[in-house]
Design a protein around this motif. Structure first.
Motif, mmCIF file in Angstrom:
data_model
loop_
_atom_site.group_PDB
_atom_site.id
_atom_site.type_symbol
_atom_site.label_atom_id
_atom_site.label_comp_id
_atom_site.label_asym_id
_atom_site.label_seq_id
_atom_site.Cartn_x
_atom_site.Cartn_y
_atom_site.Cartn_z
ATOM 1 N N LYS A 120 4.453 1.333 -6.534
ATOM 2 C CA LYS A 120 5.507 0.664 -7.303
ATOM 3 C C LYS A 120 5.236 -0.827 -7.406
ATOM 4 O O LYS A 120 5.408 -1.432 -8.473
ATOM 5 N N LYS A 121 4.808 -1.443 -6.315
ATOM 6 C CA LYS A 121 4.525 -2.874 -6.316
ATOM 7 C C LYS A 121 3.369 -3.216 -7.247
ATOM 8 O O LYS A 121 3.300 -4.317 -7.801
ATOM 9 N N MET A 122 2.455 -2.263 -7.404
ATOM 10 C CA MET A 122 1.313 -2.485 -8.294
ATOM 11 C C MET A 122 1.618 -2.053 -9.722
ATOM 12 O O MET A 122 0.737 -2.033 -10.583
ATOM 13 N N GLY A 123 2.882 -1.683 -9.970
ATOM 14 C CA GLY A 123 3.280 -1.285 -11.314
ATOM 15 C C GLY A 123 2.765 0.075 -11.712
ATOM 16 O O GLY A 123 2.598 0.347 -12.906
ATOM 17 N N LEU A 124 2.500 0.939 -10.724
ATOM 18 C CA LEU A 124 1.953 2.260 -11.007
ATOM 19 C C LEU A 124 2.907 3.362 -10.550
ATOM 20 O O LEU A 124 3.694 3.168 -9.627
ATOM 21 N N ASN A 125 2.828 4.478 -11.203
ATOM 22 C CA ASN A 125 3.456 5.700 -10.731
ATOM 23 C C ASN A 125 2.346 6.660 -10.371
ATOM 24 O O ASN A 125 1.290 6.693 -11.024
ATOM 25 N N TRP A 126 2.574 7.485 -9.369
ATOM 26 C CA TRP A 126 1.556 8.443 -8.942
ATOM 27 C C TRP A 126 1.149 9.347 -10.093
ATOM 28 O O TRP A 126 -0.020 9.700 -10.230
ATOM 29 N N GLU A 127 2.095 9.686 -10.942
ATOM 30 C CA GLU A 127 1.799 10.582 -12.064
ATOM 31 C C GLU A 127 0.843 9.945 -13.076
ATOM 32 O O GLU A 127 0.207 10.644 -13.857
ATOM 33 N N ASP A 128 0.734 8.610 -13.078
ATOM 34 C CA ASP A 128 -0.085 7.895 -14.064
ATOM 35 C C ASP A 128 -1.537 7.716 -13.646
ATOM 36 O O ASP A 128 -2.359 7.289 -14.450
ATOM 37 N N ILE A 129 -1.862 8.029 -12.405
ATOM 38 C CA ILE A 129 -3.218 7.792 -11.917
ATOM 39 C C ILE A 129 -4.171 8.862 -12.446
ATOM 40 O O ILE A 129 -3.887 10.068 -12.338
ATOM 41 N N PRO A 130 -5.295 8.474 -13.060
ATOM 42 C CA PRO A 130 -6.263 9.477 -13.523
ATOM 43 C C PRO A 130 -6.735 10.343 -12.363
ATOM 44 O O PRO A 130 -6.994 9.844 -11.264
ATOM 45 N N CYS A 131 -6.808 11.643 -12.600
ATOM 46 C CA CYS A 131 -7.185 12.593 -11.553
ATOM 47 C C CYS A 131 -8.704 12.698 -11.509
ATOM 48 O O CYS A 131 -9.338 13.275 -12.410
ATOM 49 N N ASP A 132 -9.279 12.148 -10.474
ATOM 50 C CA ASP A 132 -10.735 12.049 -10.359
ATOM 51 C C ASP A 132 -11.390 13.428 -10.409
ATOM 52 O O ASP A 132 -10.982 14.368 -9.720
ATOM 53 N N GLY A 133 -12.424 13.553 -11.239
ATOM 54 C CA GLY A 133 -13.185 14.796 -11.319
ATOM 55 C C GLY A 133 -12.605 15.829 -12.268
ATOM 56 O O GLY A 133 -13.182 16.909 -12.437
#
Length: 459
Positions: A120-133
């Motif tokens: 949250k502090k980095m302005g990210l949501n877990w759902e927004d992170i690209p899924c590696d691989g």
């Protein structure tokens, strides 16, 4: 002086451990620390004022990176130091630990709570992170089609969307970055999401007398967009009942729990779950169902907030948007209102929602199941005869035998043909004829499958 609250802390003297409070204020909404005032608001003042005015800011800056505003104020004629901490856009730690001010307390953030806070502090949501691989080949075409069918059918997407490629659909939903599907995309539409996110499955358990008495269990896997359909199928076929009744000549078999409301509760549990947390868990007992998902309510929200008109603040906004477009949830926080109205319409006790164990629990009462089952006394079995009549067997009329059957069924709706035969001292075929006569007379009806189920006396 105000009492301590979310933004104010009083300390008699300065101790370096109060750098934890600095971290907590900086990571939350900011706040003020007053040195020289006791917790009970007694003003004691500070010694070595000028030295402390120099030392305290230096310690805060060197240990946390926070630049405080430090003021000398007079309270009741005594010297007091006011330390003003502004909220910080970056996470602030003290000796490798992160703290957060919540209410009038300081909490150390750990595990999932820390992970969520840092994102949250980095302005990210877990759902927004690209899924590696992961590539587009890992996204299920059928799941995309299922979503489009529902979204277009609800009028929340244009029919032209069917012509879009898989990548275009994910892009329009904000679920792909630089050609890589995000965590949210994999959970919603992935072919095998549990390979990467083990706890994204949904656990169901049927319990007996207590939590140690596990009678049956299932673990529902697959993508989240189609998961509720699978859950409902399993619940309907294995765990819940569909009592039979007639409206005129039309046979009705509604689920014991209002189906649309149960779906809404399950959808909310899935959407609002802390997705990198543990499993959604549904525990089914004789008299109630307990559905728990990890993830606390939005800040400043309570259960009472949910029950009233409120702004929807989903934990996973992009995933929630997909469920909204598919028509599975409401976008304006009306889901709980719909649930309650459905239970009211069915004349059933409303479900209850509580915050516990780092998550939200929905408790759904099984009034219909308990009514169908009846108040069976402990240790009573189907083979135990129910004494309802002392008249000599040979002198009973068929009408009297039917009356005995009605009394027996009232006492135990689950009573078997064998038990009735033993009770009346007549053959099972004779029992069947008495039962058929009672059904024809409108005094008795059978609920559930032919081999099993229960009986209900019609008053």
């Amino acid at each position: 002086m105000n009492q301590e609250n979310q933004n104010v802390e009083h300390k008699r003297i300065w101790k370096d451990e109060y750098l934890k409070w600095v971290s907590g204020f900086a990571n939350a909404q900011g706040g003020k620390i007053y040195i020289g005032i006791d917790d009970d608001l007694t003003v004691v003042g500070v010694d070595n004022l000028h030295k402390q005015l120099e030392d305290i800011p230096n310690k805060i800056i060197n240990n946390t990176g926070v630049f405080p505003e430090t003021n000398h104020i007079k309270v009741d004629g005594k010297d007091v130091i006011e330390i003003v901490i502004e909220p910080c856009g970056m996470p602030i730690s003290y000796r490798g630990a992160y703290y957060y001010r919540s209410g009038a307390t300081k909490q150390e953030l750990r595990g999932n709570a820390l992970h969520q806070f840092l994102l949250k502090k980095m302005g990210l949501n877990w759902e927004d992170i690209p899924c590696d691989g992961v590539t587009l080949d890992d996204i299920d075409d059928d799941a995309i089609e299922y979503f489009l069918d529902h979204a277009i059918g609800e009028g929340r997407m244009e029919a032209e969307s069917r012509k879009s490629s898989k990548e275009e659909v994910l892009s329009n939903l904000g679920l792909i970055k630089d050609g890589i599907p995000t965590n949210g995309a994999v959970l919603l539409f992935g072919k095998y999401p549990q390979r990467r996110f083990v706890t994204s499955s949904f656990k169901i358990g049927r319990f007996g007398t207590d939590d140690a008495d596990l009678l049956n269990q299932d673990q529902i896997e697959g993508n989240l967009i189609q998961m509720t359909d699978k859950i409902m199928q399993v619940l309907s076929s294995k765990y819940l009942i569909r009592p039979i009744h007639y409206e005129g000549l039309q046979r009705k078999e509604p689920l014991e729990i209002p189906e649309d409301a149960l779906r809404e509760i399950i959808f909310n549990s899935i959407v609002h779950k802390l997705q990198f947390g543990t499993w959604n868990q549904m525990s089914i007992y004789d008299d109630h169902i307990r559905l728990w998902n990890e993830g606390v309510l939005p800040e400043n929200y309570t259960v009472e907030t949910l029950m009233s008109k409120h702004t929807s603040k989903p934990r996973n906004p992009k995933m929630a948007q997909v469920f909204y477009r598919a028509g599975f949830i409401e976008a304006w926080g009306r889901g709980y209102e719909k649930i309650m109205k459905a239970f009211d319409k069915a004349n059933l006790k409303r479900p209850e929602f509580t915050v516990e164990q780092g998550g939200v629990t929905a408790t759904i009462y099984r009034e219909i199941f308990m009514s169908v089952r009846g108040d069976v006394k402990p240790n009573q079995t189907d083979t135990e005869p129910i004494q309802t009549d002392t008249k000599p067997i040979q002198n009973r009329t068929k009408a009297e035998e039917r009356a005995i059957i009605l009394d027996a069924v009232k006492e135990n709706p689950l009573i078997t043909m064998d038990s009735l035969s033993d009770l009346l001292k007549i053959t099972k075929s004779s029992v069947q004829r008495r039962l058929d006569a009672l059904v024809k007379e409108g005094k008795l009806r059978h609920i559930g499958p032919t081999n099993g189920g229960s009986w209900q006396v019609i008053e």
